[in-house]
Design a protein around this motif. Structure first.
Motif, PDB file in Angstrom:
ATOM      1  N   PHE A 155       0.838  -1.200   0.000  1.00  0.00           N
ATOM      2  CA  PHE A 155       0.000   0.000   0.000  1.00  0.00           C
ATOM      3  C   PHE A 155       0.868   1.244   0.000  1.00  0.00           C
ATOM      4  N   ASP A 156       0.253   2.339  -0.417  1.00  0.00           N
ATOM      5  CA  ASP A 156       0.920   3.630  -0.440  1.00  0.00           C
ATOM      6  C   ASP A 156       0.361   4.487   0.682  1.00  0.00           C
ATOM      7  N   LEU A 157       1.250   5.072   1.452  1.00  0.00           N
ATOM      8  CA  LEU A 157       0.851   5.972   2.528  1.00  0.00           C
ATOM      9  C   LEU A 157       1.253   7.376   2.114  1.00  0.00           C
ATOM     10  N   MET A 158       0.244   8.210   1.902  1.00  0.00           N
ATOM     11  CA  MET A 158       0.492   9.596   1.519  1.00  0.00           C
ATOM     12  C   MET A 158       0.915  10.383   2.747  1.00  0.00           C
ATOM     13  N   LEU A 159       1.991  11.107   2.630  1.00  0.00           N
ATOM     14  CA  LEU A 159       2.461  11.937   3.734  1.00  0.00           C
ATOM     15  C   LEU A 159       1.781  13.301   3.656  1.00  0.00           C
TER      16      LEU A 159
END
Length: 199
Positions: free
Chosen positions: A149-153
């Motif tokens: 998964f991608d975690l947006m900062l």
């Protein structure tokens, strides 16, 4: 005078209702830092969890995460886990609390609640839900299997005071025994960075 107060209140209400987006520029490429002022006996994330099988790649404002972690935190299967997150601002040489915080007295009961931030940003990506719901973060050897998964900062639609300068999130997990006595080894970690205003 009354009109002046009314105008100031109206202006404050309009300004504080504007939403702002931020991107978090991480201070530490390892993401999790040990707590600088953790409770006595606290351990950091790397002492509580084995990250050897987790891959984290940072691309601009995105963390690409995949793989597994194994909980090695030495607590008992019957312990109740509490969790707390506090957002602090660095001001004139010291860390000061902000109005942003969240806490739960029973993390295991809400870790898969879709209305919780814990779920939105982390636990929804743990695929072995049945095992994790049963064991929670009570190790040893509880494996959290993550789908990639991608975690947006990014902090989107933030309504509140303007964020400037260094900030940190302090996350604290405590284990309490059957008599509600805390175990001597809480997990304390920090994520430090600087929010940059996007709009």
């Amino acid at each position: 005078m009354v009109i002046m107060i009314f105008v100031l209140l109206l202006l404050f209400g309009v300004i504080s209702s504007w939403a702002t987006d931020y991107e978090l520029m991480l201070e530490d490429p390892d993401i999790f830092s040990p707590c600088t002022e953790g409770p006595p006996g606290s351990i950091d994330a790397r002492q509580a969890v084995n990250f050897d099988d987790l891959v984290v790649d940072q691309e601009a404002d995105i963390l690409r995460i995949s793989g597994n972690v194994t909980v090695v935190w030495d607590v008992q299967p019957t312990d109740r886990i509490t969790a707390r997150l506090d957002f602090l601002h660095y001001n004139r040489g010291s860390w000061e609390p902000t109005v942003i915080s969240m806490a739960t007295q029973n993390f295991c009961s809400i870790m898969y609640d879709k209305n919780q931030y814990w779920y939105r940003y982390w636990t929804r990506y743990i695929t072995n839900r049945h095992d994790v719901e049963k064991n929670c973060l009570r190790g040893p050897a509880t494996v959290l299997v993550h789908e990639p998964f991608d975690l947006m900062l990014k902090l989107e639609n933030f309504r509140g005071p303007l964020l400037r300068g260094r900030h940190k999130m302090v996350v604290l997990f405590n284990a309490l025994d059957e008599r509600n006595i805390p175990r001597p080894n809480p997990i304390c970690l920090e994520i430090r960075g600087e929010p940059l205003k996007l709009n």
